[in-house]
Design a protein around this motif. Structure first.
Motif, PDB file in Angstrom:
ATOM      1  N   UNK A  78       0.807  -1.218   0.000  1.00 27.70           N
ATOM      2  CA  UNK A  78       0.000   0.000   0.000  1.00 27.70           C
ATOM      3  C   UNK A  78       0.840   1.266   0.000  1.00 27.70           C
ATOM      4  N   UNK A  79       2.144   1.127   0.284  1.00 28.57           N
ATOM      5  CA  UNK A  79       3.005   2.298   0.325  1.00 28.57           C
ATOM      6  C   UNK A  79       2.759   3.165   1.536  1.00 28.57           C
ATOM      7  N   UNK A  80       2.347   2.556   2.652  1.00 26.70           N
ATOM      8  CA  UNK A  80       2.054   3.303   3.871  1.00 26.70           C
ATOM      9  C   UNK A  80       3.294   3.404   4.753  1.00 26.70           C
ATOM     10  N   UNK A  81       3.190   4.239   5.782  1.00 26.19           N
ATOM     11  CA  UNK A  81       4.278   4.412   6.730  1.00 26.19           C
ATOM     12  C   UNK A  81       4.451   3.132   7.535  1.00 26.19           C
ATOM     13  N   UNK A  82       5.647   2.548   7.458  1.00 18.39           N
ATOM     14  CA  UNK A  82       5.910   1.281   8.135  1.00 18.39           C
ATOM     15  C   UNK A  82       5.837   1.405   9.654  1.00 18.39           C
ATOM     16  N   UNK A  83       5.976   2.634  10.183  1.00 23.31           N
ATOM     17  CA  UNK A  83       5.924   2.812  11.637  1.00 23.31           C
ATOM     18  C   UNK A  83       4.495   2.791  12.170  1.00 23.31           C
ATOM     19  N   UNK A  84       3.513   2.762  11.282  1.00 24.96           N
ATOM     20  CA  UNK A  84       2.107   2.731  11.700  1.00 24.96           C
ATOM     21  C   UNK A  84       1.440   1.490  11.128  1.00 24.96           C
ATOM     22  N   UNK A  85       1.531   0.347  11.840  1.00 21.70           N
ATOM     23  CA  UNK A  85       0.978  -0.899  11.308  1.00 21.70           C
ATOM     24  C   UNK A  85      -0.534  -0.842  11.171  1.00 21.70           C
ATOM     25  N   UNK A  86      -1.039  -1.654  10.274  1.00 22.54           N
ATOM     26  CA  UNK A  86      -2.484  -1.739  10.074  1.00 22.54           C
ATOM     27  C   UNK A  86      -3.152  -2.391  11.273  1.00 22.54           C
ATOM     28  N   UNK A  87      -4.360  -1.977  11.546  1.00 21.38           N
ATOM     29  CA  UNK A  87      -5.147  -2.662  12.566  1.00 21.38           C
ATOM     30  C   UNK A  87      -5.505  -4.048  12.060  1.00 21.38           C
ATOM     31  N   UNK A  88      -5.451  -5.074  12.943  1.00 22.26           N
ATOM     32  CA  UNK A  88      -5.709  -6.451  12.482  1.00 22.26           C
ATOM     33  C   UNK A  88      -7.037  -6.631  11.767  1.00 22.26           C
ATOM     34  N   UNK A  89      -8.072  -5.899  12.209  1.00 22.47           N
ATOM     35  CA  UNK A  89      -9.392  -6.076  11.625  1.00 22.47           C
ATOM     36  C   UNK A  89      -9.762  -4.960  10.649  1.00 22.47           C
ATOM     37  N   UNK A  90      -8.778  -4.116  10.293  1.00 24.03           N
ATOM     38  CA  UNK A  90      -9.011  -3.056   9.308  1.00 24.03           C
ATOM     39  C   UNK A  90      -9.118  -3.671   7.923  1.00 24.03           C
ATOM     40  N   UNK A  91     -10.209  -3.379   7.222  1.00 25.73           N
ATOM     41  CA  UNK A  91     -10.396  -3.938   5.889  1.00 25.73           C
ATOM     42  C   UNK A  91      -9.415  -3.263   4.930  1.00 25.73           C
ATOM     43  N   UNK A  92      -8.657  -4.093   4.230  1.00 29.06           N
ATOM     44  CA  UNK A  92      -7.586  -3.582   3.382  1.00 29.06           C
ATOM     45  C   UNK A  92      -8.109  -2.698   2.258  1.00 29.06           C
ATOM     46  N   UNK A  93      -9.299  -3.006   1.750  1.00 24.80           N
ATOM     47  CA  UNK A  93      -9.854  -2.216   0.658  1.00 24.80           C
ATOM     48  C   UNK A  93     -10.343  -0.851   1.135  1.00 24.80           C
ATOM     49  N   UNK A  94     -10.431  -0.673   2.462  1.00 22.61           N
ATOM     50  CA  UNK A  94     -10.836   0.615   3.006  1.00 22.61           C
ATOM     51  C   UNK A  94      -9.654   1.552   3.209  1.00 22.61           C
ATOM     52  N   UNK A  95      -8.437   1.020   3.067  1.00 27.87           N
ATOM     53  CA  UNK A  95      -7.247   1.859   3.245  1.00 27.87           C
ATOM     54  C   UNK A  95      -6.465   2.007   1.942  1.00 27.87           C
ATOM     55  N   UNK A  96      -7.137   1.787   0.809  1.00 31.79           N
ATOM     56  CA  UNK A  96      -6.518   2.084  -0.479  1.00 31.79           C
ATOM     57  C   UNK A  96      -6.126   0.914  -1.336  1.00 31.79           C
ATOM     58  N   UNK A  97      -6.334  -0.305  -0.873  1.00 33.54           N
ATOM     59  CA  UNK A  97      -5.950  -1.443  -1.706  1.00 33.54           C
ATOM     60  C   UNK A  97      -6.919  -1.591  -2.861  1.00 33.54           C
TER      61      UNK A  97
END
Length: 414
Positions: free
Chosen positions: A306-325
């Motif tokens: 996703x090209x996101x900041x590696x210091x801010x991990x995704x929430x385990x239950x965060x839907x990937x398509x909701x964060x730009x995938x």
């Protein structure tokens, strides 16, 4: 006289008494090239674009004119033969035409099942039709060079860019055809440029694959050397081959690329001894820690894709398509996970398991077989869980998942 494709050539001089035509000349890449040509001595440039110059482009054009160049800006659609004929006539009135650079192109990425003929021809028209019109209509002239801006996607492949790769493959073939006719021709399979060009917006994704972008200055220096290379086709890109090959399952990379990256051949003794780093970590970890390791790994790979900041991990239950995938990123994530776990994964993986938690659980239980039997699911729980995941999908996700499944079935049946 027919030019020998093995004969070394010097860089053709850019003459102040000649004109040079650039298609796609009003984009960032075209303007960078125009600036370089003026620095090399060109004084008459014809820049073709479908629209009017933007304010930043107008500023660059004024700077070029202040440097002593005459710049003719023409609105034209290079896929139309009459537009190309008109621009060539205009260029000839400015000064004798001695060079052509065909850099026009558009992107319309999408997986195969999302494509239709209209989208396919939208990508092919400016590259294929434009190149052919330029080829036919300049054969009576005396050109020093005829350069086609192709793409490394034709050589290496690129997810979702089937139409783009096909269009550029035509440019490569046309360059060889022209050289066989004794005409000047060079097709450049470019890697990504930084800051300008269509690939600049995908720089983070390329970098994750081990492909570094050229700065415009470095790219233009390479362009100048390529003009004197003497071959009808050259590739200009910066690749860290070992990292690039990480996206392929072991043994699945093309042989040439495997040799470039130093990867052992499939079935070799070295290849059989080696195993993915993740598998080694899982084998040495306590059973209760394995799911957490997989979760961290999935989150890290998703962040890279996703090209996101590696210091801010995704929430385990965060839907990937909701964060730009998107669908292309989903395929890339599946490929990366497939390589690191050392097992084949379905093309619909991310659609079926759209969160880091769901992905990690699937890899843990179903792919790697690490589920502890005493705590196993009761009969019917797996089916209920799958049904729940389906019910949580949006309409777009359901449609994309169905398309991916159909594509997988078609591949299996072919």
């Amino acid at each position: 006289m027919r030019a020998s494709r093995d004969e070394p050539r010097t860089v053709p001089p850019l003459r102040p008494d000649a004109s040079y035509l650039l298609t796609g000349g009003l984009g960032g890449l075209g303007l960078s090239l125009a600036r370089w040509m003026v620095e090399q001595g060109a004084r008459n440039l014809v820049l073709i674009g479908r629209g009017r110059p933007r304010p930043e482009a107008q500023e660059t054009l004024r700077a070029l004119e202040a440097a002593g160049a005459r710049i003719l800006v023409l609105q034209a659609d290079v896929s139309k033969r009459e537009d190309v004929r008109r621009t060539l006539e205009e260029a000839g009135r400015l000064a004798p035409l001695r060079g052509v650079v065909h850099a026009a192109g558009v992107l319309d990425d999408g997986v195969l099942l999302q494509q239709d003929w209209e989208r396919f021809t939208r990508v092919l028209a400016p590259k294929v039709d434009g190149a052919w019109h330029l080829h036919e209509l300049t054969q009576g002239g005396e050109l020093d060079f005829f350069v086609l801006f192709s793409s490394a996607a034709t050589l290496l492949g690129s997810p979702g860019q089937g139409s783009y790769a096909a269009a550029n493959a035509f440019l490569d073939a046309l360059a060889h055809h022209r050289r066989a006719l004794g005409l000047p021709a060079l097709s450049i399979n470019w890697g990504p440029w930084a800051e300008v060009g269509m690939a600049a917006q995908l720089a983070s994704r390329f970098q994750a694959q081990g492909i570094e972008a050229f700065s415009p200055d470095v790219a233009l220096g390479a362009f100048g050397r390529a003009l004197g290379h003497g071959q009808p086709q050259v590739t200009l890109m910066r690749v860290h081959w070992p990292r690039y090959l990480e996206q392929f399952p072991r043994g699945a990379a093309p042989t040439l690329l495997a040799e470039l990256g130093g990867r052992p051949e499939a079935g070799s003794e070295a290849g059989e001894r080696s195993s993915p780093e993740l598998r080694r970590r899982l084998e040495t970890a306590e059973p209760r820690q394995r799911l957490s390791l997989l979760m961290e790994h999935v989150q890290g790979e998703a962040v890279r894709v996703l090209g996101l900041d590696a210091s801010s991990p995704l929430e385990p239950r965060q839907r990937l398509f909701e964060v730009g995938m998107d669908s292309l990123m989903a395929l890339e994530l599946r490929n990366r996970l497939q390589n690191t776990v050392g097992a084949s994964l379905p093309s619909t993986l991310v659609f079926d398991y759209p969160t880091a938690e769901a992905l990690a659980s699937y890899l843990h239980d179903e792919v790697l077989g690490l589920r502890q039997q005493p705590g196993g699911s009761a009969p019917g729980e797996a089916e209920d869980s799958a049904l729940q995941r389906i019910m949580e999908l949006s309409q777009d996700e359901l449609a994309a998942s169905l398309e991916a499944k159909l594509s997988a079935l078609m591949e299996e049946g072919s």
